[in-house]
Design a protein around this motif. Structure first.
Motif, PDB file in Angstrom:
ATOM      1  N   THR A   1       0.803  -1.393  -0.107  1.00  0.00           N
ATOM      2  CA  THR A   1      -0.065   0.032   0.001  1.00  0.00           C
ATOM      3  C   THR A   1       0.868   1.164  -0.171  1.00  0.00           C
ATOM      4  O   THR A   1       2.110   1.320   0.360  1.00  0.00           O
ATOM      5  CB  THR A   1      -0.998   0.071   1.200  1.00  0.00           C
ATOM      6  OG1 THR A   1      -0.064   0.516   2.512  1.00  0.00           O
ATOM      7  CG2 THR A   1      -1.412  -1.227   1.593  1.00  0.00           C
ATOM      8  N   PHE A   2       0.312   2.550  -0.422  1.00  0.00           N
ATOM      9  CA  PHE A   2       0.709   3.704  -0.278  1.00  0.00           C
ATOM     10  C   PHE A   2       0.150   4.300   0.687  1.00  0.00           C
ATOM     11  O   PHE A   2       0.268   5.714   0.853  1.00  0.00           O
ATOM     12  CB  PHE A   2       0.626   4.578  -1.516  1.00  0.00           C
ATOM     13  CG  PHE A   2       1.833   4.132  -2.727  1.00  0.00           C
ATOM     14  CD1 PHE A   2       2.932   4.209  -2.478  1.00  0.00           C
ATOM     15  CD2 PHE A   2       1.364   3.810  -3.947  1.00  0.00           C
ATOM     16  CE1 PHE A   2       4.203   4.054  -3.266  1.00  0.00           C
ATOM     17  CE2 PHE A   2       2.288   3.118  -4.859  1.00  0.00           C
ATOM     18  CZ  PHE A   2       3.734   3.285  -4.509  1.00  0.00           C
ATOM     19  N   GLU A   3      -0.560   3.946   1.610  1.00  0.00           N
ATOM     20  CA  GLU A   3      -1.454   4.784   2.468  1.00  0.00           C
ATOM     21  C   GLU A   3      -0.783   5.763   3.308  1.00  0.00           C
ATOM     22  O   GLU A   3      -1.413   6.552   3.599  1.00  0.00           O
ATOM     23  CB  GLU A   3      -2.284   3.628   3.437  1.00  0.00           C
ATOM     24  CG  GLU A   3      -3.283   2.688   2.784  1.00  0.00           C
ATOM     25  CD  GLU A   3      -3.804   1.788   3.804  1.00  0.00           C
ATOM     26  OE1 GLU A   3      -3.336   1.784   5.202  1.00  0.00           O
ATOM     27  OE2 GLU A   3      -4.682   1.032   3.471  1.00  0.00           O
ATOM     28  N   SER A   4       0.263   5.602   3.905  1.00  0.00           N
ATOM     29  CA  SER A   4       1.042   6.434   4.646  1.00  0.00           C
ATOM     30  C   SER A   4       2.025   7.514   3.678  1.00  0.00           C
ATOM     31  O   SER A   4       2.861   8.061   4.214  1.00  0.00           O
ATOM     32  CB  SER A   4       1.739   5.849   6.003  1.00  0.00           C
ATOM     33  OG  SER A   4       2.932   4.960   5.307  1.00  0.00           O
ATOM     34  N   GLY A   5       2.048   7.321   2.505  1.00  0.00           N
ATOM     35  CA  GLY A   5       2.829   8.043   1.570  1.00  0.00           C
ATOM     36  C   GLY A   5       4.261   7.193   1.254  1.00  0.00           C
ATOM     37  O   GLY A   5       4.945   7.649   0.488  1.00  0.00           O
TER      38      GLY A   5
END
Length: 326
Positions: free
Chosen positions: A88-92
């Protein structure tokens, strides 16, 4: 030439012995390609016997699954679809996730985007070290029991993780980067898979295009091509790899093949439990890849090729910590 079929794992999962990696159609190797052209390419691949199609919810994100879903219209019964969750890229930044709620939600999302009732092969893309693998695989097992997934796999997992998961539910395939210039998987991961009867799916079997085109693959790429940030395509390492490519080119000429066919044939000679998934966005490249099945290598030729590449390839694939591979 007819593309042969093989079985991955111990539960009878049949796929084409060469698959098609779809990532580059939508992400990472420059801007997304024409949707109509990519759908036509996928259909052409299937007509030629390439029926093992690989994607992930991470590619785009999501757009590659949507593309593949459109391409599957009218051919679903002819193909085996593999997709992935867990990156994921959820937190940048790139992170791995494997908590049960996330696993379930990702599967539902992929089913919707692919517009299918069941995913043939569902991989955990990267291992979340914060969640015991027994917990993650337990949720994946539920997806099989619910009929949403047929077979389970991993992409980039350690031998101990593979063993622990396999004890909970049979693992059908492990996806690894395996090519002439990425061979560290041969030390432990490949033997572990073979001991447990798990199929092996090499991605980037052409060294992200370098083993088929040499330095021009990166010299002609755009600014959005993330290969430009990889150590193997930079500075002195690139120069060293250019010399290696020239030697492979000479051998391939003697075999009346292209260097890409030679490199892909080397992977395909690794065993009848191996199904590489070279990616491409061009029909000409697809046809060339299929032609690799006509390249026959003797054990002596295999060793000669390996000897050329083993001296000097930069082993660090990304130049960063690769998302907690463990």
């Amino acid at each position: 030439m007819a593309v042969p079929g093989i079985k991955l794992g111990s539960e009878g999962f049949e796929v084409s012995a060469q698959g098609l990696g779809c990532m580059g159609m939508s992400a990472f190797y420059g801007p997304p390609k024409s949707e109509d052209e990519m759908i036509s390419l996928i259909h052409h691949a299937v007509s030629k016997g390439i029926t093992f199609l690989d994607t992930s919810d991470f590619y785009g994100p999501h757009t590659n699954e949507i593309l593949l879903g459109k391409a599957l219209k009218g051919i679903r019964d002819k193909v085996q679809v593999a997709t992935k969750f867990g990156a994921t890229f959820e937190s940048g930044t790139i992170e791995a996730r494997g908590d049960p709620a996330y696993v379930h939600a990702c599967c539902e999302g992929s089913l919707k985007r692919l517009d299918v009732d069941c995913i043939d092969l569902y991989y955990q893309h990267r291992i979340d070290t914060r969640v015991p693998i027994e917990v993650t695989i337990g949720e994946m097992k539920k997806l099989v029991e619910e009929g949403k997934v047929k077979y389970i796999g991993f992409s980039e997992a350690s031998p101990s993780t593979i063993r622990r998961a396999h004890a909970i539910h049979p693992i059908t395939a492990v996806q690894v980067e395996w090519s002439l210039w990425t061979r560290d998987v041969e030390e432990e991961i490949v033997p572990t898979c073979r001991e447990l009867g798990i199929g092996i799916v090499p991605y980037s079997p052409l060294g992200r295009g370098f083993l088929s085109s040499g330095a021009k693959i990166i010299e002609s790429s755009g600014d959005k091509d993330y290969r430009k940030n990889m150590p193997r395509f930079q500075g002195e390492t690139l120069e060293r790899n250019k010399a290696i490519f020239e030697k492979l080119l000479a051998i391939s000429s003697s075999k009346q093949s292209t260097p890409g066919q030679l490199a892909l044939a080397w992977v395909q000679h690794q065993g009848n439990d191996v199904a590489p998934i070279p990616g491409t966005t061009k029909v000409t490249n697809l046809e060339e890849n299929i032609g690799s099945f006509s390249v026959k290598l003797t054990p002596m030729e295999m060793k000669e090729i390996e000897g050329i590449v083993s001296n000097g390839i930069y082993r660090d694939r990304y130049g960063i910590d690769d998302m907690n591979i463990s």
